[in-house]
Design an enzyme around this catalytic site. Structure first.
Site, PDB file in Angstrom:
ATOM      1  N   CYS A  78       0.750  -0.784   0.152  1.00  0.00           N
ATOM      2  CA  CYS A  78       0.014   0.081  -0.013  1.00  0.00           C
ATOM      3  C   CYS A  78       0.814   0.969  -0.206  1.00  0.00           C
ATOM      4  CB  CYS A  78      -1.299  -0.018   1.588  1.00  0.00           C
ATOM      5  SG  CYS A  78      -1.822   1.383   1.287  1.00  0.00           S
ATOM      6  N   CYS A 224      -4.243   5.231  -4.882  1.00  0.00           N
ATOM      7  CA  CYS A 224      -3.702   4.051  -4.409  1.00  0.00           C
ATOM      8  C   CYS A 224      -2.313   4.224  -5.325  1.00  0.00           C
ATOM      9  CB  CYS A 224      -4.994   2.954  -5.572  1.00  0.00           C
ATOM     10  SG  CYS A 224      -3.484   0.620  -4.607  1.00  0.00           S
TER      11      CYS A 224
END
Length: 293
Positions: A78, A224
């Site tokens: 992430c 993202c």
């Protein structure tokens, strides 16, 4: 009693990608998927990922990081969350260079007044590394489409693993497609045995990509970081862009440099604190005690 009750949390975000940081180094405990799902409820503490910090396993690192999606599943990477924990840890220890370990490898981060730069490592392009359910000799464009065979709506995505699997569909306009409709179908397509992050990418120029992302385990997201890295690498690999790219997401811009000297991906962007608090049983899904009859 819920497992995470009374644990402190820090709410942060990276370009609007909602992150909850749990520093569990003093008293390590697994994050139960059911409690993650309960916490992510819109009326409680909605998030895209939990970044859970555990005691370091590798000398020289600050922590071992586990990344938990809003649906309770675990992610390998992430990018926005990595920048958040870098900012948190740099402030905690008073040092601008911090190093973490994750299941995807080491995460080397530098915090500056301009933002946080995270070294995401090398991308992986082999079909079995992504992974895919069947062999493709060239993962720059695989056979996958949505819509009629003779007039597909989306087709021929580039696929890559940058800590987790990504599929990038190249389109003329990211707003012309309903990613909220197609995203769940593509995330769970049989070609992706571990599911996949699904992106629509629009090349504005060799140095600029516009991106929308359906994130595996989280859904539509404002940003993202790993998808931005995946799109930038895939753009360069297919000749659409150079190796240094500005990626514009709904939440803002990330700057990606696929470094030629060692093939590492460097991602630079903001991270910020929102608030902190302590988790309660009610937040984690435990029913409130009923009063006496």
């Amino acid at each position: 009693m819920t497992a995470l009750a009374d644990r402190p949390f820090i709410k942060m975000n990276g370009l609007g990608n909602e992150i909850v940081v749990l520093d569990l180094r003093d008293a390590p405990i697994a994050v139960p998927p059911a409690e993650a799902r309960a916490l992510a409820r819109p009326e409680v503490l909605p998030f895209d990922q939990i970044m859970a910090l555990y005691p370091p396993r590798v000398a020289g690192t600050e922590a071992f990081v586990r990344i938990i999606n809003a649906d309770g599943s675990e992610a390998g990477a992430c990018g926005n969350g990595t920048r958040c924990i870098a900012l948190y840890e740099a402030g905690r220890i008073g040092r601008n260079h911090v190093l973490f370990e994750s299941i995807a490898g080491l995460l080397d981060c530098v915090v500056t007044p301009e933002g946080v730069t995270a070294d995401i490592g090398r991308p992986r392009f082999g079909w079995a590394e992504i992974p895919l359910a069947e062999e493709f000799a060239d993962t720059r464009a695989i056979e996958l489409q949505i819509g009629p065979i003779d007039a597909p709506v989306l087709h021929s995505p580039s696929v890559v693993n940058v800590g987790n699997p990504h599929a990038i569909f190249w389109v003329e306009n990211v707003e012309a497609h309903d990613l909220g409709r197609f995203g769940p179908l593509l995330e769970n397509h049989p070609i992706f045995p571990e599911r996949a992050n699904i992106s629509l990418a629009q090349v504005v120029s060799p140095g600029h990509i516009v991106l929308k992302v359906w994130e595996r385990g989280a859904g539509l997201t404002k940003a993202c970081g790993s998808a931005a890295c995946a799109a930038a690498v895939s753009g360069a690999r297919t000749g659409r862009t150079g190796r240094k790219v500005r990626v514009t997401l709904p939440g803002g811009d990330l700057f990606i440099d696929w470094r030629e000297s060692d093939d590492h991906i460097l991602m630079t962007g903001p991270a910020e604190f929102e608030f902190d608090g302590k988790l309660t049983p009610a937040m984690l899904g435990e029913p409130a005690a009923s009063g006496a009859a």
